[in-house]
Design a protein around this motif. Structure first.
Motif, PDB file in Angstrom:
ATOM      1  N   VAL A 163      26.591  10.216  47.204  1.00 51.34           N
ATOM      2  CA  VAL A 163      27.252   9.542  46.075  1.00 51.34           C
ATOM      3  C   VAL A 163      28.267  10.455  45.395  1.00 51.34           C
ATOM      4  O   VAL A 163      29.101  10.004  44.634  1.00 51.34           O
ATOM      5  CB  VAL A 163      26.245   9.055  45.015  1.00 51.34           C
ATOM      6  CG1 VAL A 163      25.289   8.037  45.620  1.00 51.34           C
ATOM      7  CG2 VAL A 163      25.474  10.213  44.420  1.00 51.34           C
ATOM      8  N   SER A 164      28.163  11.737  45.655  1.00 49.56           N
ATOM      9  CA  SER A 164      29.180  12.645  45.126  1.00 49.56           C
ATOM     10  C   SER A 164      29.395  13.763  46.129  1.00 49.56           C
ATOM     11  O   SER A 164      28.562  13.997  47.004  1.00 49.56           O
ATOM     12  CB  SER A 164      28.764  13.213  43.774  1.00 49.56           C
ATOM     13  OG  SER A 164      27.673  14.093  43.936  1.00 49.56           O
ATOM     14  N   ALA A 165      30.504  14.413  46.007  1.00 47.92           N
ATOM     15  CA  ALA A 165      30.819  15.478  46.954  1.00 47.92           C
ATOM     16  C   ALA A 165      31.799  16.447  46.343  1.00 47.92           C
ATOM     17  O   ALA A 165      32.506  16.122  45.393  1.00 47.92           O
ATOM     18  CB  ALA A 165      31.403  14.888  48.233  1.00 47.92           C
ATOM     19  N   GLU A 166      31.792  17.634  46.872  1.00 44.56           N
ATOM     20  CA  GLU A 166      32.811  18.594  46.498  1.00 44.56           C
ATOM     21  C   GLU A 166      33.578  18.944  47.761  1.00 44.56           C
ATOM     22  O   GLU A 166      32.992  19.369  48.750  1.00 44.56           O
ATOM     23  CB  GLU A 166      32.174  19.855  45.898  1.00 44.56           C
ATOM     24  CG  GLU A 166      33.202  20.813  45.343  1.00 44.56           C
ATOM     25  CD  GLU A 166      32.562  21.947  44.546  1.00 44.56           C
ATOM     26  OE1 GLU A 166      32.213  21.706  43.382  1.00 44.56           O
ATOM     27  OE2 GLU A 166      32.420  23.044  45.100  1.00 44.56           O
ATOM     28  N   GLU A 167      34.877  18.724  47.692  1.00 47.24           N
ATOM     29  CA  GLU A 167      35.696  18.987  48.871  1.00 47.24           C
ATOM     30  C   GLU A 167      36.529  20.231  48.654  1.00 47.24           C
ATOM     31  O   GLU A 167      37.001  20.504  47.559  1.00 47.24           O
ATOM     32  CB  GLU A 167      36.616  17.802  49.159  1.00 47.24           C
ATOM     33  CG  GLU A 167      35.877  16.566  49.614  1.00 47.24           C
ATOM     34  CD  GLU A 167      36.787  15.599  50.359  1.00 47.24           C
ATOM     35  OE1 GLU A 167      37.982  15.573  50.059  1.00 47.24           O
ATOM     36  OE2 GLU A 167      36.274  14.876  51.230  1.00 47.24           O
ATOM     37  N   THR A 168      36.711  20.981  49.723  1.00 51.79           N
ATOM     38  CA  THR A 168      37.584  22.154  49.665  1.00 51.79           C
ATOM     39  C   THR A 168      38.615  22.054  50.783  1.00 51.79           C
ATOM     40  O   THR A 168      38.345  21.481  51.837  1.00 51.79           O
ATOM     41  CB  THR A 168      36.792  23.458  49.846  1.00 51.79           C
ATOM     42  OG1 THR A 168      36.111  23.406  51.100  1.00 51.79           O
ATOM     43  CG2 THR A 168      35.783  23.660  48.737  1.00 51.79           C
ATOM     44  N   ILE A 169      39.784  22.597  50.511  1.00 50.42           N
ATOM     45  CA  ILE A 169      40.834  22.622  51.517  1.00 50.42           C
ATOM     46  C   ILE A 169      41.402  24.021  51.571  1.00 50.42           C
ATOM     47  O   ILE A 169      41.767  24.582  50.545  1.00 50.42           O
ATOM     48  CB  ILE A 169      41.965  21.633  51.176  1.00 50.42           C
ATOM     49  CG1 ILE A 169      41.422  20.215  51.113  1.00 50.42           C
ATOM     50  CG2 ILE A 169      43.082  21.729  52.208  1.00 50.42           C
ATOM     51  CD1 ILE A 169      42.424  19.222  50.574  1.00 50.42           C
ATOM     52  N   GLU A 170      41.446  24.578  52.761  1.00 55.49           N
ATOM     53  CA  GLU A 170      42.023  25.916  52.891  1.00 55.49           C
ATOM     54  C   GLU A 170      42.690  26.082  54.246  1.00 55.49           C
ATOM     55  O   GLU A 170      42.563  25.232  55.117  1.00 55.49           O
ATOM     56  CB  GLU A 170      40.952  26.990  52.683  1.00 55.49           C
ATOM     57  CG  GLU A 170      39.831  26.952  53.686  1.00 55.49           C
ATOM     58  CD  GLU A 170      38.715  27.940  53.336  1.00 55.49           C
ATOM     59  OE1 GLU A 170      39.034  29.104  53.089  1.00 55.49           O
ATOM     60  OE2 GLU A 170      37.546  27.524  53.315  1.00 55.49           O
ATOM     61  N   LEU A 218      43.315  11.531  52.637  1.00 53.40           N
ATOM     62  CA  LEU A 218      42.191  12.355  52.228  1.00 53.40           C
ATOM     63  C   LEU A 218      41.137  11.450  51.591  1.00 53.40           C
ATOM     64  O   LEU A 218      41.418  10.304  51.286  1.00 53.40           O
ATOM     65  CB  LEU A 218      42.702  13.364  51.215  1.00 53.40           C
ATOM     66  CG  LEU A 218      42.129  14.764  51.232  1.00 53.40           C
ATOM     67  CD1 LEU A 218      42.049  15.312  52.631  1.00 53.40           C
ATOM     68  CD2 LEU A 218      43.023  15.642  50.378  1.00 53.40           C
ATOM     69  N   HIS A 219      39.934  11.967  51.386  1.00 54.80           N
ATOM     70  CA  HIS A 219      38.912  11.221  50.645  1.00 54.80           C
ATOM     71  C   HIS A 219      38.616   9.889  51.291  1.00 54.80           C
ATOM     72  O   HIS A 219      38.590   8.851  50.642  1.00 54.80           O
ATOM     73  CB  HIS A 219      39.343  10.966  49.200  1.00 54.80           C
ATOM     74  CG  HIS A 219      39.792  12.206  48.527  1.00 54.80           C
ATOM     75  ND1 HIS A 219      40.596  12.194  47.435  1.00 54.80           N
ATOM     76  CD2 HIS A 219      39.549  13.488  48.820  1.00 54.80           C
ATOM     77  CE1 HIS A 219      40.835  13.442  47.078  1.00 54.80           C
ATOM     78  NE2 HIS A 219      40.212  14.240  47.901  1.00 54.80           N
TER      79      HIS A 219
END
Lengths: 244, 244
Positions: B180-187, B84-85
């Motif tokens: 430079v930044s992120a918000e990740e979601t997993i579903e 991930l990431h």
DNA sequence: CCTCTGAAATGGACTAGACAACTCTGATAG
DNA sequence: CTATCAGAGTTGTCTAGTCCATTTCAGAGG
């Protein structure tokens, strides 16, 4: 091998037409609204109840609908965002504005399977503690969490866990150790009857399974945990910055 | 509300008995082995084909079995761990010893839906680029990735993307910006006929959906991406350390 | 020896219906 | 007025079958 991306799309199954029809309907309704009964849909869409149920089942699995036996089928509430990589379950829940609690389901000593043993760096058949807990948020069951720890290393752990709710606090206060690194895994699974019962959902419902393999400062494995979340109710969220 | 955790377990459905029988069988067989046909299982376990198929379907969804129409049902290969990431898809794949490639499926300009617009910080109906790509690992389809970017901010993006495979390289070289930044979601989700076709799986198969909402150094949203992975083939892995 | 063809076997989709388990409501007895 | 209960209506589970799409493989024909 030649990639065959441009071939004809497969013909759309009938249950998928039903599903799209229902999706359109759902968009016009508020959460909690009643949708037509299975038998009504069977007649309206000129199909069989089995086909209607297949479409409904997928929508339930996706968290768009909720079925209540004897009552009807309803439009579901939106999924709940849940932060990943949390320090402490209770802490993180409080930060998000929820009241969290934990219920001990089972704490037993058993012999390590091959899989568990290799994860904990012990021999197959050695004693391990298996601690099963139910995580609740606002008194609603959220996840079933099962932890495995070496019984040799953490002798008497079960007694402490029965008195203190936080496993990590016991590890720190009693055994003087704490996880400094971990490897987390996320995958899909299907609810067994036991998990379905505990989480108030159905056998076969899609689940998100979060695994955590924790290590201490010496790189020794401390615990192996897997947490089962309802896939139709939760979405994991992680914030990343710069470095990667 | 009183929690009812100790009530009687629900009676086990027949299809679940079939499933447990099959799980036992699978454990004794090597990946690729043929399991008995649906009609044989129907007779052996004294049930109906529908019930056998329900058990088989769940096992296929869990990645334990693979069905091949006209041929038979086989024991599946273990899931593939996917980090991930990742910085860059291609990079990360190479590090894990895979050869990765990307195939552009579609790149169009369209009007932003309410959801997309709010994510990109633009007005509903404004122009956005929608770029759909198929990620391949060792020539096997792995994920369907759909990116949305503001057409006003990244004018002419489609032309560049058609020539260069890496979207992030185009963003850096041509537009001088980088997330430079992120918000990740997993579903979890369920495969639509289109995704099922592209990823060579079945409509309704469980999927892991990874969402990424990226921001530049000024905190402005750059892109909104969602990637659909086969839940029966992949498990996401993340390494965490100390402070995390 | 190779190629084609067709039958057989497989999984995929769907139907029509039975009975069980559960929920809700309205009528009825107290 | 309240409590109980019967019944109607709902989803849950399962059966027994039909027809279709795809794969496989043996046998016929070149």
């Amino acid at each position: 091998m030649v990639l065959d991306v441009n071939h004809q799309a497969p013909r759309e199954p009938k249950y998928y037409q039903v599903k799209r029809h229902l999706l359109q309907l759902i968009d016009t309704l508020a959460p909690g609204s009643l949708v037509p009964t299975e038998r009504v849909l069977t007649v309206e869409l000129e199909t069989s109840r089995t086909t209607v149920r297949q479409a409904l089942s997928e929508l339930v699995g996706e968290g768009r609908l909720v079925r209540r036996q004897g009552s009807g089928t309803y439009v579901a509430e939106p999924k709940i965002a849940w932060p990943l990589h949390m320090t402490s379950f209770t802490e993180q829940a409080a930060a998000a504005g929820y009241s969290a609690s934990t219920q001990l389901l089972d704490a037993v000593r058993e012999r390590a399977s091959e899989d568990i043993a290799s994860r904990l760096g012990i021999k197959t058949g050695a004693s391990v503690y298996c601690i099963e807990r139910l995580r609740l948020v606002d008194d609603t069951p959220m996840a079933v969490e099962t932890s495995y720890l070496s019984a040799a290393r953490f002798a008497g752990l079960i007694g402490h866990v029965r008195k203190t709710s936080s496993l990590y606090r016991v590890l720190a206060d009693v055994y003087g150790t704490a996880p400094v690194s971990a490897e987390e895994t996320i995958e899909t699974a299907v609810a067994s009857p036991r998990e379905a019962d505990l989480l108030n959902t159905d056998t076969g419902a899609p689940m998100l399974v979060l695994g955590r393999h924790s290590f201490d400062d010496a790189g020794e494995p401390i615990e192996w945990v897997h947490s089962w979340y309802r896939g139709d109710r939760y979405v994991f969220v992680a914030k990343l910055s710069a470095g990667h």
